[in-house]
Design an enzyme around this catalytic site. Sequence first.
Site, PDB file in Angstrom:
ATOM      1  N   THR A 249      -3.355   6.188 -22.046  1.00  0.00           N
ATOM      2  CA  THR A 249      -3.178   4.853 -21.494  1.00  0.00           C
ATOM      3  C   THR A 249      -1.733   4.466 -21.790  1.00  0.00           C
ATOM      4  O   THR A 249      -1.054   5.123 -22.586  1.00  0.00           O
ATOM      5  CB  THR A 249      -4.123   3.822 -22.152  1.00  0.00           C
ATOM      6  OG1 THR A 249      -3.925   3.858 -23.566  1.00  0.00           O
ATOM      7  CG2 THR A 249      -5.569   4.113 -21.818  1.00  0.00           C
TER       8      THR A 249
ATOM      9  N   TYR B   7       0.853  -1.195   0.000  1.00  0.00           N
ATOM     10  CA  TYR B   7       0.000   0.000   0.000  1.00  0.00           C
ATOM     11  C   TYR B   7       0.887   1.243   0.000  1.00  0.00           C
ATOM     12  O   TYR B   7       1.860   1.311   0.759  1.00  0.00           O
ATOM     13  CB  TYR B   7      -0.914   0.035   1.230  1.00  0.00           C
ATOM     14  CG  TYR B   7      -2.339  -0.223   0.855  1.00  0.00           C
ATOM     15  CD1 TYR B   7      -2.988   0.617  -0.058  1.00  0.00           C
ATOM     16  CD2 TYR B   7      -3.041  -1.307   1.363  1.00  0.00           C
ATOM     17  CE1 TYR B   7      -4.294   0.375  -0.444  1.00  0.00           C
ATOM     18  CE2 TYR B   7      -4.346  -1.547   0.982  1.00  0.00           C
ATOM     19  CZ  TYR B   7      -4.969  -0.707   0.066  1.00  0.00           C
ATOM     20  OH  TYR B   7      -6.255  -0.943  -0.311  1.00  0.00           O
TER      21      TYR B   7
ATOM     22  N   ASP C  34      -6.311  13.705 -25.213  1.00  0.00           N
ATOM     23  CA  ASP C  34      -6.299  12.296 -24.803  1.00  0.00           C
ATOM     24  C   ASP C  34      -5.572  11.523 -25.904  1.00  0.00           C
ATOM     25  O   ASP C  34      -6.115  11.318 -26.992  1.00  0.00           O
ATOM     26  CB  ASP C  34      -7.750  11.826 -24.651  1.00  0.00           C
ATOM     27  CG  ASP C  34      -7.858  10.354 -24.290  1.00  0.00           C
ATOM     28  OD1 ASP C  34      -6.850   9.616 -24.427  1.00  0.00           O
ATOM     29  OD2 ASP C  34      -8.959   9.925 -23.899  1.00  0.00           O
TER      30      ASP C  34
ATOM     31  N   GLU D 143      -0.568   4.776  -0.515  1.00  0.00           N
ATOM     32  CA  GLU D 143      -1.408   5.963  -0.745  1.00  0.00           C
ATOM     33  C   GLU D 143      -0.597   7.228  -0.505  1.00  0.00           C
ATOM     34  O   GLU D 143       0.178   7.314   0.461  1.00  0.00           O
ATOM     35  CB  GLU D 143      -2.634   5.931   0.169  1.00  0.00           C
ATOM     36  CG  GLU D 143      -3.666   4.940  -0.316  1.00  0.00           C
ATOM     37  CD  GLU D 143      -4.902   4.880   0.563  1.00  0.00           C
ATOM     38  OE1 GLU D 143      -5.011   5.685   1.500  1.00  0.00           O
ATOM     39  OE2 GLU D 143      -5.738   4.009   0.302  1.00  0.00           O
TER      40      GLU D 143
ATOM     41  N   ARG E 236      -1.343  -2.394 -18.735  1.00  0.00           N
ATOM     42  CA  ARG E 236      -2.665  -1.777 -18.806  1.00  0.00           C
ATOM     43  C   ARG E 236      -2.758  -0.713 -17.709  1.00  0.00           C
ATOM     44  O   ARG E 236      -2.674  -1.033 -16.522  1.00  0.00           O
ATOM     45  CB  ARG E 236      -3.704  -2.882 -18.594  1.00  0.00           C
ATOM     46  CG  ARG E 236      -5.121  -2.524 -18.870  1.00  0.00           C
ATOM     47  CD  ARG E 236      -5.932  -3.783 -19.072  1.00  0.00           C
ATOM     48  NE  ARG E 236      -5.565  -4.434 -20.312  1.00  0.00           N
ATOM     49  CZ  ARG E 236      -6.012  -4.086 -21.524  1.00  0.00           C
ATOM     50  NH1 ARG E 236      -6.872  -3.098 -21.654  1.00  0.00           N
ATOM     51  NH2 ARG E 236      -5.595  -4.710 -22.615  1.00  0.00           N
TER      52      ARG E 236
END
Length: 420
Positions: free
Chosen positions: A229, A57, A203, A59, A238
Amino acid sequence: MKNFFHPEDLERSDVEIFTAVGDELIRQEQHIELIASENFTSPAVLEAMGSVLTNKYAEGYSGRRYYGGCQHIDVVENLAIERAKMLFDAEHVNVQPHSGSQANTAVYVAVLKPGDTILTMSLENGGHLTHGHPKNISGMLYNVVHYGITGDTCRIDYDGMLEIAHKSQPKLVTIGASAYPRSIDFERVANIAHGCGALVMADIAHIAGLVAAGLHQNPVPFCDFVTTTTHKTLRGPRGGMIMCKQQFAKDIDAAIFPGTQGGPLMHIIAAKAVCFKEALSPIFKKYQQQTLANASHLAAELQALQLSIISGGTDNHLLLVDLRDSHPEISGKDAQCALEKVNITTNRNTVPNETRSPFQASGLRLGTPAVTSRGMGVSEMKQIANMIKLILDNVSNEKEFPAIREGVIELCAEFPLPYA
Ligand code: DSN
């Protein structure tokens, strides 16, 4: 370094998933992949994705995490950011978006209030769901106005965009597409947006690899926000990414965390870093040049076989076949299903002035990033065009299908994937 990967572990602990993954590998090996948004990562990218970083984790951001034990995580995220900055010449980069949709949503959250007007290209004209489609959160929260493409050339209608921008006074203009085969003049769009007091978001999910290789105009110098992406032409894991001008850095970071996401996917961020390093190498530019050459050859070969190509060709990695002229009786869905029976994977797509539903559609979208990654070149594009034509001419007569399918498998075997 410790070896963390034992190939037999999955087989021992979960044979059903092991079998499905193995079957998918065989499918990828034995099919000609023409979905324009798909690609094959390098083994190094796959290895990073399958690493122990998924256990952590983290964050927050580098040096400012809400959890302990993030010293190696910071190294990974900093490398990803620095490499992305170098690749695209960006002032600020956030590599945490889980996807392109998350990246776009975070830009909206950073700069818009519900009810604000956004000016975008519609899905029907080649845009994306997250550019204001009524069933996407972007279409639910904001007042959406669309620009389009010209009726004759099927190019973005920049003059129309200017007119609508002045009339509708948007807060944000978006530019970028999922099914647009021509180059985009980002500088012109930025001038239009800024000229009416709007911000602009490009984009580049589809064309990021071409931009990184210097084969398409880079929007970063002109646009306030650039989203992408990392798994399409860029050939990484991905995921998504946001680049922006320094003045928006704080707002963008806050819009990703805590605004719209929690813990970052650190294994994916590591794989993004690997992908950016690969994209900085000279061989990546050669790959992108071949992707472009393959797309324009595929378009030319299909045209020589009397198929209609929207806009008369392509400037990028994808092309759109309009079936209405050559095969009015079959839908894009019929064509996609028939091609799938001979191991050629495509997706149906709406075409300008579509008369069928998006579920049926009248077009086929074809892209060359994946076939180019496995080493195919222009002579293979000719073979593929001939096979596509044969199938489209015989959608309801499957007599020829087994022989064509065998031909596809043989062709694929000549260009193995790098995962042996
Ligand atoms: N689904 C992607 C594509 O196929 O273009 C866009 O998100």
